[in-house]
Design a protein around this motif. Structure first.
Motif, PDB file in Angstrom:
ATOM      1  N   ARG A 175       9.783  11.259  -5.381  1.00 53.09           N
ATOM      2  CA  ARG A 175       8.652  11.299  -6.338  1.00 53.09           C
ATOM      3  C   ARG A 175       9.120  11.791  -7.692  1.00 53.09           C
ATOM      4  O   ARG A 175       8.724  11.272  -8.727  1.00 53.09           O
ATOM      5  CB  ARG A 175       7.557  12.227  -5.803  1.00 53.09           C
ATOM      6  CG  ARG A 175       6.381  11.448  -5.310  1.00 53.09           C
ATOM      7  CD  ARG A 175       5.126  12.124  -5.145  1.00 53.09           C
ATOM      8  NE  ARG A 175       5.066  13.522  -5.391  1.00 53.09           N
ATOM      9  CZ  ARG A 175       3.934  14.190  -5.326  1.00 53.09           C
ATOM     10  NH1 ARG A 175       2.836  13.575  -5.008  1.00 53.09           N
ATOM     11  NH2 ARG A 175       3.901  15.476  -5.556  1.00 53.09           N
ATOM     12  N   THR A 198       7.337   7.040   0.042  1.00 52.39           N
ATOM     13  CA  THR A 198       6.784   7.167   1.407  1.00 52.39           C
ATOM     14  C   THR A 198       7.674   6.440   2.404  1.00 52.39           C
ATOM     15  O   THR A 198       7.952   6.953   3.493  1.00 52.39           O
ATOM     16  CB  THR A 198       5.357   6.588   1.457  1.00 52.39           C
ATOM     17  OG1 THR A 198       4.514   7.377   0.623  1.00 52.39           O
ATOM     18  CG2 THR A 198       4.800   6.581   2.862  1.00 52.39           C
ATOM     19  N   TRP A 224       9.666   7.291  -7.955  1.00 44.68           N
ATOM     20  CA  TRP A 224       9.473   6.242  -6.953  1.00 44.68           C
ATOM     21  C   TRP A 224       8.200   6.473  -6.141  1.00 44.68           C
ATOM     22  O   TRP A 224       7.934   5.746  -5.195  1.00 44.68           O
ATOM     23  CB  TRP A 224      10.667   6.208  -5.995  1.00 44.68           C
ATOM     24  CG  TRP A 224      11.971   5.863  -6.657  1.00 44.68           C
ATOM     25  CD1 TRP A 224      12.144   5.240  -7.862  1.00 44.68           C
ATOM     26  CD2 TRP A 224      13.288   6.138  -6.162  1.00 44.68           C
ATOM     27  NE1 TRP A 224      13.481   5.105  -8.143  1.00 44.68           N
ATOM     28  CE2 TRP A 224      14.218   5.643  -7.104  1.00 44.68           C
ATOM     29  CE3 TRP A 224      13.790   6.744  -5.014  1.00 44.68           C
ATOM     30  CZ2 TRP A 224      15.587   5.742  -6.949  1.00 44.68           C
ATOM     31  CZ3 TRP A 224      15.159   6.843  -4.858  1.00 44.68           C
ATOM     32  CH2 TRP A 224      16.042   6.339  -5.814  1.00 44.68           C
ATOM     33  N   GLY A 225       7.432   7.448  -6.462  1.00 45.61           N
ATOM     34  CA  GLY A 225       6.263   7.809  -5.630  1.00 45.61           C
ATOM     35  C   GLY A 225       4.928   7.344  -6.168  1.00 45.61           C
ATOM     36  O   GLY A 225       4.805   6.953  -7.279  1.00 45.61           O
ATOM     37  N   SER A 257       0.800  -1.234   0.000  1.00 44.28           N
ATOM     38  CA  SER A 257       0.000   0.000   0.000  1.00 44.28           C
ATOM     39  C   SER A 257       0.831   1.283   0.000  1.00 44.28           C
ATOM     40  O   SER A 257       0.302   2.355  -0.258  1.00 44.28           O
ATOM     41  CB  SER A 257      -0.993   0.009   1.168  1.00 44.28           C
ATOM     42  OG  SER A 257      -0.345  -0.325   2.358  1.00 44.28           O
ATOM     43  N   TRP A 258       2.112   1.213   0.291  1.00 43.13           N
ATOM     44  CA  TRP A 258       2.948   2.420   0.282  1.00 43.13           C
ATOM     45  C   TRP A 258       3.849   2.436  -0.932  1.00 43.13           C
ATOM     46  O   TRP A 258       4.238   1.379  -1.450  1.00 43.13           O
ATOM     47  CB  TRP A 258       3.864   2.465   1.517  1.00 43.13           C
ATOM     48  CG  TRP A 258       3.184   2.701   2.809  1.00 43.13           C
ATOM     49  CD1 TRP A 258       1.846   2.804   3.047  1.00 43.13           C
ATOM     50  CD2 TRP A 258       3.832   2.839   4.068  1.00 43.13           C
ATOM     51  NE1 TRP A 258       1.616   2.994   4.378  1.00 43.13           N
ATOM     52  CE2 TRP A 258       2.815   3.016   5.031  1.00 43.13           C
ATOM     53  CE3 TRP A 258       5.162   2.825   4.478  1.00 43.13           C
ATOM     54  CZ2 TRP A 258       3.097   3.198   6.384  1.00 43.13           C
ATOM     55  CZ3 TRP A 258       5.440   3.003   5.826  1.00 43.13           C
ATOM     56  CH2 TRP A 258       4.412   3.188   6.771  1.00 43.13           C
ATOM     57  N   SER A 259       4.236   3.671  -1.325  1.00 42.60           N
ATOM     58  CA  SER A 259       5.249   3.792  -2.366  1.00 42.60           C
ATOM     59  C   SER A 259       6.632   3.778  -1.721  1.00 42.60           C
ATOM     60  O   SER A 259       6.753   3.992  -0.510  1.00 42.60           O
ATOM     61  CB  SER A 259       5.062   5.101  -3.127  1.00 42.60           C
ATOM     62  OG  SER A 259       5.302   6.190  -2.247  1.00 42.60           O
ATOM     63  N   LEU A 260       7.655   3.556  -2.534  1.00 49.20           N
ATOM     64  CA  LEU A 260       9.030   3.600  -2.023  1.00 49.20           C
ATOM     65  C   LEU A 260       9.339   4.994  -1.468  1.00 49.20           C
ATOM     66  O   LEU A 260      10.042   5.135  -0.474  1.00 49.20           O
ATOM     67  CB  LEU A 260      10.001   3.241  -3.152  1.00 49.20           C
ATOM     68  CG  LEU A 260      11.493   3.275  -2.810  1.00 49.20           C
ATOM     69  CD1 LEU A 260      11.824   2.316  -1.684  1.00 49.20           C
ATOM     70  CD2 LEU A 260      12.334   2.933  -4.042  1.00 49.20           C
TER      71      LEU A 260
END
Lengths: 637, 53
Positions: free
Chosen positions: A632, A578, A636-637, A573-576
């Motif tokens: 981002r 974050t 990577w976001g 559920s998270w991006s790298l």
């Protein structure tokens, strides 16, 4: 309220120079019957232990029988004329001037037999106070190996105090030592201990007396510590010394990740099994959710990191006990001076890798108040063990487990990088502080390098047992309470009867409301309301973040909390961006109420604690923002 | 006992324990003095200074 004396229990203090074996002797005498606490008002880690004796009476019937000895392990001091705050504590306790401590009825002066010249000066100072003293002539095995021959009866006569040879690390000489001490305790001490700051002439006279005593009692001088000198030729070399230091630290951080995996997996499996066992036996309802999603998930997700924390402490204890840490401080002096810190600041900062609280307490060895304050204000920036659960979770979830150059694990490397950031940050902030609010001259470093010795396995084991006890107690009190609080906030109020389908119940809870209220503040950092909910209690204790996330995600999804799946859930559920942003937040954020409390006590001022909280929060927000936006921008976001 | 009541009891007990711990500086002195007057020296020390005693 001043402490009241129980006549059958005598208080005896261990006094001596640093590195003379006081703590080893203390550990040998008390074994597990000891506890670690703080002196009230001014924080120094204080060790107190108990020794049970048979009932005995002084031969002249001058006092009550002694059944127990209460032993105090006081901070090492070179003289009663203190230069540093911890030496002052020792003097105040010995003189009976410390408000929260009874005056010791006797002293055990612990002396390093291989270094009598430096140690006997303090013994003469203590003798002048009139308190009963027994001299524990420690490290006799080392002295013998170096060829030193002493006439103990002459030494006893010259000093006028009983001299008992001991080898603390092998628990030798303890019985005769205790017998002489309890005999001396049965006599009453003088009401007041006279002491005045000595003049230069008195100091010279004292050391002339030491020379005289040594002349009379030393039959053969010891050979120089050849092995220590040989090792120091490498370890203190300006180039090779730095290489050795980097290797030692690199090994430590690699070990934290790779050696702890089996015991950590075992604890995780045990927690999951226990949660499953409870879940099978309980009917559905809020109590089951509290116990499994709140208590077991919350406390269990922190307990799983105990092996890594113990490995970290083991390395630090071993480095300290072996005598290497003092060399590391010497090597780091140049780097420390470049940022305006004292070389002695290296040891508190290194201790802060385990926990900032003993690290901040260790600054009491720094005499200059500005140097000490600068070290206190940057110590919380070092990557303490409480950050480890968060780093391990995020690195485990977002960094692939593969090898770099076929040898080094990528995850261990990334963790090392985070620790490196936690090293550069305090040095950078210290440089800024020493050029702005804490401007002042840089004093020279004067440091005693002890001889190398094999770390005591017994001392190491006792230290690790004590740390385990402290960690588990913290998990069972602070972490448990915060986990329950997060569960309550995440579970109540329940959704209304007409709530639309598909909206998780947690949205209607207090936690959901708080998270959504602060989400606008956190969105630029890449954090959503769930991270916000976990960050708030994380200000009380960093490691709660992991259990808080576990609780929030499990309550939201209506599943049983499973800490092993938390990493996978976050990866889904998270991006790298974050994850990186949260890691950077954790490098800087002031998320430990206990540390703030210790800073307040050590600086005697709420102002500096508030300053610490403010600058670290601003740094955390700024660095996190930059990291997220950059990540981002890189896609990577 | 219903589950809701059990949850309330557990949460209440934890909150009460924290309240007692945080207010120690206020209540421990008079309680320790009372214990001393009755001759309970070790208990008085323990109450006043906690783990330091």
């Amino acid at each position: 309220m001043s402490a009241v004396r129980d006549e059958s229990i005598s208080t005896v203090a261990l006094v001596g120079l640093p590195n003379c074996g006081k703590t080893s002797l203390f550990n040998a005498l008390t074994g597990s019957r000891q506890k670690v606490a703080n002196y009230p008002g001014v924080t120094v880690e204080r060790k107190e232990g108990w020794v049970r004796l048979g009932m005995s009476a002084a031969s002249d019937n001058s006092g009550p029988a002694v059944s127990q000895l209460r032993l105090l392990d006081l901070p090492g001091t070179y003289s009663l004329d203190s230069r540093t705050p911890d030496e002052e504590i020792t003097r105040e306790v010995v003189l009976g001037r410390h408000a929260a401590e009874v005056q010791p009825q006797a002293l055990i002066a612990v002396v390093d037999a291989t270094n009598l010249e430096r140690n006997l000066g303090l013994v003469l100072e203590l003798k002048a106070l009139g308190l009963p003293i027994v001299l524990a002539l420690n490290m006799m095995d080392l002295a013998g190996r170096r060829g030193l021959e002493l006439d103990l009866s002459v030494l006893e006569r010259e000093l006028g105090v009983p001299v008992i040879p001991t080898v603390a690390v092998k628990a030798e000489g303890l019985a005769p030592l205790l017998a002489r001490v309890s005999e001396r305790c049965a006599k009453r001490p003088p009401a007041q201990c006279p002491w005045q700051k000595p003049t230069a002439a008195e100091v010279r006279e004292r050391f002339a007396r030491v020379d005289q005593i040594l002349k009379n009692c030393v039959r053969r001088r010891s050979k120089p510590a050849a092995l220590t000198h040989a090792i120091d030729r490498l370890v203190l070399h300006p180039v090779w010394g730095a290489v050795v230091l980097l290797l030692a630290l690199g090994l430590m951080f690699q070990a934290i990740f790779s050696w702890a995996s089996i015991p950590a997996d075992a604890i995780e499996a045990g927690v999951a099994a226990f949660g499953g066992w409870m879940g099978d036996r309980m009917p559905e309802g809020p109590l089951k959710s509290l116990l499994i999603d709140g208590v077991i998930a919350g406390v269990g997700s922190v307990l799983v990191f105990l092996p890594q924390i113990l490995i970290l402490f083991a390395f630090i204890f071993a480095l300290e006990d072996s005598g290497y840490l003092a060399r590391a401080a010497f090597l780091m002096d140049r780097a420390m001076s470049a940022v305006g810190l004292h070389g002695r600041a290296f040891i508190p900062l290194l201790s802060s890798y385990a926990c900032a609280i003993p690290g901040i307490m260790a600054t009491r060895t720094i005499a200059n108040p500005r140097d000490r304050l600068a070290t206190i204000l940057v110590a919380p920036l070092t990557t303490c063990s409480a950050r480890l659960p968060v780093y391990t979770l995020l690195v485990g979830a977002f960094v692939p487990a593969r090898k770099v150059a076929g040898v080094l694990g990528l995850q261990g490397l990334v963790l090392f990088g985070l620790y490196l950031a936690g090293t550069i940050a305090p040095l950078t902030v210290a440089a800024v502080l020493r050029r702005t609010v804490l401007k002042g001259p840089k004093p020279a470093l004067l440091l005693e390098l002890p001889t190398y010795k094999r770390p005591s396995l017994r001392g190491l084991a006792l230290g690790l047992i004590e740390r385990t006890r402290l960690f588990v107690r913290r998990a069972g009190t602070v972490i448990l309470s915060l986990s329950v609080m997060i569960w309550v906030l995440s579970s109540y109020p329940k959704p209304p009867a007409d709530a639309p389908a598909g909206v998780p119940a947690i949205h209607y809870s207090h936690a959901g409301q708080i998270g959504r209220a602060i989400e606008p503040l956190l969105r630029p950092l890449g954090f959503d309301w769930r991270v916000g909910v976990a960050l708030v209690p994380g200000f009380a204790a960093r490691e709660v973040m992991v259990s808080a996330l576990g609780t929030v995600y499990s309550v939201e999804q209506g599943t049983e909390a499973d800490t092993s799946a938390l990493g996978a859930r976050l990866a889904g559920s998270w991006s790298l961006a974050t994850a990186l942003s949260l890691m950077v937040w954790y490098i800087f954020a002031p998320q430990c109420l206990s540390t703030l409390a210790v800073v307040r006590r050590e600086t005697n001022s709420w102002r500096w604690a508030a300053f610490l909280m403010a600058y670290m929060t601003v740094l955390a927000y700024g660095a996190s923002f930059v990291t997220f936006q950059l990540a981002r921008a890189m896609g990577w976001g | 006992m219903t589950q809701d009541r059990a949850v309330a009891l557990i949460v209440g007990a934890i909150a009460a324990a924290w309240l007692v711990h945080l207010s120690r500086g206020w209540w421990s002195k008079p309680v320790a003095a009372w214990l001393l007057r009755r001759g309970h020296v070790s208990l008085a020390m323990r109450v006043r200074f906690g783990r330091r005693a």
